[in-house]
Design an enzyme around this catalytic site. Structure first.
Site, mmCIF file in Angstrom:
data_model
loop_
_atom_site.group_PDB
_atom_site.id
_atom_site.type_symbol
_atom_site.label_atom_id
_atom_site.label_comp_id
_atom_site.label_asym_id
_atom_site.label_seq_id
_atom_site.Cartn_x
_atom_site.Cartn_y
_atom_site.Cartn_z
ATOM 1 C CB SER A 1 2.733 2.324 6.074
ATOM 2 O OG SER A 1 3.180 1.655 5.191
ATOM 3 C CG MET B 1 -2.082 -1.270 1.044
ATOM 4 S SD MET B 1 -3.362 -0.768 2.147
ATOM 5 C CE MET B 1 -2.834 -0.563 3.681
ATOM 6 C CB ALA C 1 3.610 4.854 3.547
ATOM 7 C CG LEU D 1 10.651 -1.524 10.154
ATOM 8 C CD1 LEU D 1 11.768 -1.630 8.868
ATOM 9 C CD2 LEU D 1 10.925 -0.188 10.696
ATOM 10 N N GLY E 1 10.688 -2.715 5.617
ATOM 11 C CA GLY E 1 10.044 -4.281 5.671
ATOM 12 C C GLY E 1 9.725 -4.555 4.109
ATOM 13 C CG HIS E 2 6.936 -2.049 2.352
ATOM 14 N ND1 HIS E 2 6.810 -0.981 2.803
ATOM 15 C CD2 HIS E 2 5.428 -2.572 2.428
ATOM 16 C CE1 HIS E 2 5.312 -0.706 3.333
ATOM 17 N NE2 HIS E 2 4.702 -1.879 2.944
ATOM 18 C CE LYS F 1 3.507 -4.869 11.713
ATOM 19 N NZ LYS F 1 2.683 -4.188 11.001
ATOM 20 N N GLY G 1 4.697 -10.484 3.952
ATOM 21 C CA GLY G 1 5.523 -10.287 4.988
ATOM 22 C C GLY G 1 4.713 -11.041 6.052
ATOM 23 C CD GLN H 1 -6.208 -3.773 2.382
ATOM 24 O OE1 GLN H 1 -6.150 -4.233 1.311
ATOM 25 N NE2 GLN H 1 -5.249 -3.754 3.607
HETATM 26 P P1 AMP Z 1 1.265 -2.899 3.546
HETATM 27 O O1 AMP Z 1 1.987 -2.012 2.475
HETATM 28 O O2 AMP Z 1 1.319 -2.604 4.867
HETATM 29 O O3 AMP Z 1 -0.155 -3.582 2.810
HETATM 30 O O4 AMP Z 1 2.217 -4.330 3.373
HETATM 31 C C1 AMP Z 1 2.646 -4.936 1.953
HETATM 32 C C2 AMP Z 1 3.511 -6.048 2.197
HETATM 33 O O5 AMP Z 1 4.744 -5.904 3.343
HETATM 34 C C3 AMP Z 1 2.641 -7.244 3.068
HETATM 35 O O6 AMP Z 1 2.938 -8.384 2.759
HETATM 36 C C4 AMP Z 1 3.258 -6.972 4.668
HETATM 37 O O7 AMP Z 1 3.201 -8.215 5.557
HETATM 38 C C5 AMP Z 1 4.605 -6.734 4.232
HETATM 39 N N1 AMP Z 1 5.325 -5.922 5.427
HETATM 40 C C6 AMP Z 1 4.700 -4.560 6.039
HETATM 41 N N2 AMP Z 1 5.591 -4.542 7.219
HETATM 42 C C7 AMP Z 1 6.490 -5.398 7.124
HETATM 43 C C8 AMP Z 1 7.519 -5.579 8.147
HETATM 44 N N3 AMP Z 1 7.797 -4.802 9.169
HETATM 45 N N4 AMP Z 1 8.425 -6.702 7.849
HETATM 46 C C9 AMP Z 1 8.173 -7.700 6.881
HETATM 47 N N5 AMP Z 1 7.104 -7.300 5.920
HETATM 48 C C10 AMP Z 1 6.166 -6.471 6.094
#
Ligand code: AMP
Length: 285
Positions: free
Chosen positions: A183, A27, A29, A181, A33-34, A146, A144, A58
């Site tokens: 966003s 998403m 930002a 980590l 982690g990303h 996470k 992730g 979502q």
């Molecule tokens: P998001 O942008 O929050 O939807 O996350 C996109 C992807 O990055 C998802 O697969 C998350 O699980 C992964 N992700 C977000 N934060 C972390 C983190 N701290 N460590 C590992 N993967 C992460």
């Protein structure tokens, strides 16, 4: 690195690929982690596609859809350094030209924990994940740990719907002080960030208790472990606990007194108006 905004452009660019493809869905930002997922994608496959899309489906009413950080230029700068081939950043109209009539029922696992506090959240997640996987048709899609419950549901969708993609999970990336980590960490004031450290500290306390129990031959099962972690997190009065649970890693069922095996301590809490989640894997028994 090519940026595409429409499904038609995505399909054209994708059809020019030779060799295998790895997809990372985000998403935006973007943080380390990303980027860890993108680096793994780069190692795995010849073509790397990253999607950046804040998926309205979502987010529930009163959640942070409008406030969610959007910083496409900065994200693109980070991704171009990692030799990403293609970035898909669609608009809402492009993604959902109409309100979908057909959706995926994520089943019972979507009703507990995150799904209990955020009804409809996982149906929205699976809708977008299914769509983007269908469009990109990657050999690998990387997610992730996470978002552990999300990962479990995506694995179930891929398995139950026979989607021809391999889901690759990667470990949680943390700041040096332990904070996972996210966003959403950008919402935290300095003081709130300090308070938020209690999430990972409580998880570590739980994992240490499991290790200690193993050393001393004491039985520490799911319910007692949950109590320890919940007590630690609950002691930090400046945050509001949503849930603390110990679940079987592969089914997300509550790990009962008789359960031995891989488990996840999962938790969510509000620090001010920011809702944070974290988890840690432990081996019970
Ligand atoms: P998001 O942008 O929050 O939807 O996350 C996109 C992807 O990055 C998802 O697969 C998350 O699980 C992964 N992700 C977000 N934060 C972390 C983190 N701290 N460590 C590992 N993967 C992460």
């Amino acid at each position: 690195m090519k940026l595409v905004r429409t499904k038609a452009e995505l399909l054209t660019a994708r059809n020019e690929f030779t060799g295998d493809t790895a997809l990372v869905m985000t998403m935006g930002a973007l943080h380390e982690g990303h980027l860890s997922l993108v680096r793994q994608a780069r190692k795995l496959a010849q073509n790397v596609v990253v999607s950046i899309y804040v998926n309205p489906l979502q987010f529930g009413p009163g959640e942070d859809f409008e406030a969610y950080p959007r910083q496409l230029e900065a994200d693109l700068a980070l991704l171009s350094e990692l030799a990403v081939d293609l970035v898909f950043a669609p608009s809402d109209e492009e993604m959902y030209p109409r309100t979908p009539l057909v959706s995926i029922n994520p089943g019972p696992v979507a009703k507990v924990l995150e799904g209990k506090t955020r009804p409809g959240h996982f149906a929205g997640v699976l809708q977008v994940v299914h769509k983007v996987i269908q469009l990109v048709r990657p050999e690998y899609a990387i997610f992730g740990e996470k978002d552990a419950q999300q990962l479990a549901l995506i694995k179930s969708m891929v398995s139950d719907l026979d989607m021809p993609v391999e889901i690759i999970p990667l470990p949680i990336q943390r700041d040096t002080d332990g904070l996972a980590l996210s966003s959403r960490n950008t919402y935290l004031s300095e003081k709130e960030r300090e308070i938020a450290l209690e999430l990972s500290a409580s998880l570590r306390l739980g994992a240490d208790a499991v290790a200690q129990a193993r050393l001393t031959g004491i039985k520490l099962r799911g319910p007692e472990l949950r109590e320890k972690v919940a007590a630690a997190l609950g002691a930090q009065e400046q945050l509001q606990v949503d849930y603390v649970e110990v679940v079987e890693r592969d089914t997300f069922l509550i790990a009962g007194r008789d359960y031995c095996g891989p488990a996840l301590i999962v938790l969510a809490a509000w620090v001010g108006t920011t809702r944070l989640i974290d988890n840690m894997e432990v081996e019970i028994g």
